[in-house]
Design a protein around this motif. Structure first.
Motif, PDB file in Angstrom:
ATOM      1  N   ALA A  83       0.993  -1.138  -0.019  1.00 36.73           N
ATOM      2  CA  ALA A  83      -0.038  -0.051   0.008  1.00 36.73           C
ATOM      3  C   ALA A  83       0.913   1.400  -0.140  1.00 36.73           C
ATOM      4  CB  ALA A  83      -0.990  -0.049   1.142  1.00 36.73           C
ATOM      5  N   TYR A  84       2.137   1.395   0.868  1.00 39.23           N
ATOM      6  CA  TYR A  84       2.693   2.442   0.881  1.00 39.23           C
ATOM      7  C   TYR A  84       3.606   2.588  -0.604  1.00 39.23           C
ATOM      8  CZ  TYR A  84       6.677   5.346   2.303  1.00 39.23           C
ATOM      9  OH  TYR A  84       7.847   6.356   2.341  1.00 39.23           O
ATOM     10  N   LEU A  87       0.976   4.066  -2.914  1.00 38.06           N
ATOM     11  CA  LEU A  87       0.947   5.340  -2.695  1.00 38.06           C
ATOM     12  C   LEU A  87       1.834   6.355  -3.023  1.00 38.06           C
ATOM     13  CD1 LEU A  87      -1.035   7.612  -1.027  1.00 38.06           C
ATOM     14  CD2 LEU A  87       0.548   7.005   0.857  1.00 38.06           C
ATOM     15  N   ARG A  88       3.196   5.872  -2.859  1.00 34.75           N
ATOM     16  CA  ARG A  88       4.347   6.585  -3.543  1.00 34.75           C
ATOM     17  C   ARG A  88       4.157   6.777  -4.980  1.00 34.75           C
ATOM     18  NH1 ARG A  88       9.409   4.394  -0.425  1.00 34.75           N
ATOM     19  NH2 ARG A  88       9.450   3.420  -2.645  1.00 34.75           N
ATOM     20  N   GLN A  90       1.735   6.558  -6.990  1.00 38.40           N
ATOM     21  CA  GLN A  90       0.537   7.475  -7.438  1.00 38.40           C
ATOM     22  C   GLN A  90       0.508   8.897  -7.001  1.00 38.40           C
ATOM     23  OE1 GLN A  90      -3.067   4.866  -7.472  1.00 38.40           O
ATOM     24  NE2 GLN A  90      -1.867   3.754  -6.492  1.00 38.40           N
ATOM     25  N   VAL A  91       1.217   9.250  -5.987  1.00 38.18           N
ATOM     26  CA  VAL A  91       1.336  10.565  -5.384  1.00 38.18           C
ATOM     27  C   VAL A  91       2.657  10.926  -5.340  1.00 38.18           C
ATOM     28  CG1 VAL A  91       0.414  11.900  -3.446  1.00 38.18           C
ATOM     29  CG2 VAL A  91      -0.927  10.052  -3.861  1.00 38.18           C
ATOM     30  N   VAL A  97      -2.711  14.604  -6.085  1.00 40.34           N
ATOM     31  CA  VAL A  97      -3.359  13.311  -5.420  1.00 40.34           C
ATOM     32  C   VAL A  97      -4.532  12.851  -6.254  1.00 40.34           C
ATOM     33  CG1 VAL A  97      -4.617  12.635  -3.419  1.00 40.34           C
ATOM     34  CG2 VAL A  97      -3.085  14.413  -3.119  1.00 40.34           C
ATOM     35  N   LEU A 101      -7.022   5.702  -5.534  1.00 42.52           N
ATOM     36  CA  LEU A 101      -5.685   5.164  -5.431  1.00 42.52           C
ATOM     37  C   LEU A 101      -6.126   3.785  -5.466  1.00 42.52           C
ATOM     38  CD1 LEU A 101      -4.163   6.558  -2.193  1.00 42.52           C
ATOM     39  CD2 LEU A 101      -3.655   7.022  -4.455  1.00 42.52           C
ATOM     40  N   ASP A 107       2.941  -3.645  -7.089  1.00 44.24           N
ATOM     41  CA  ASP A 107       3.267  -3.196  -5.784  1.00 44.24           C
ATOM     42  C   ASP A 107       3.496  -4.318  -4.478  1.00 44.24           C
ATOM     43  OD1 ASP A 107       2.734  -0.575  -6.842  1.00 44.24           O
ATOM     44  OD2 ASP A 107       0.659  -0.807  -6.468  1.00 44.24           O
TER      45      ASP A 107
END
Length: 113
Positions: A83-84, A87-88, A90-91, A97, A101, A107
């Motif tokens: 998940a981290y 996030l990195r 996609q953001v 933002v 997500l 991933d």
């Protein structure tokens, strides 16, 4: 006198380190051992851990195959890491933002490294 209504529960990941005096009759009545989950157990754990995650084309069967020897805590760490990573990916900056997500199979593969 026997005390009624009291349960003592203890857990360890190092059973070989338990004082033998605790294992004598009358101390703890039962010992339950949880084995490292097999592939189906890992798949079930992964399904539970990812229930609320926005997965996109993630093959949990494949992840279960690649996580031999892992227990629930390990699998939880892999899911959090995936998940981290998502996030990195996609953001890249706080200005952009995305509306939604998603976590990809890649991933998870990166998290397993």
């Amino acid at each position: 006198a026997q005390t009624k209504g009291v349960i003592v529960l203890a857990a360890t990941n190092r059973p070989d380190q338990i004082d033998p005096a605790l294992r004598r009759p009358g101390r703890f009545d039962r010992e339950i051992q949880f084995r490292v989950p097999d592939r189906n157990g890992r798949l079930e754990i992964l399904e539970i851990l990812t229930r609320s995650m926005p997965l996109n084309s993630v093959d949990l069967n494949s992840i279960a195959d690649q996580t031999v020897g892992m227990v629930g805590a390990d699998l939880k760490a892999v899911c959090q890491k995936a998940a981290y990573i998502a996030l990195r990916r996609q953001v890249p900056s706080l200005e952009s933002v995305p509306d939604q997500l998603s976590i990809e199979h890649s991933d998870f593969l990166q998290a397993l490294k």
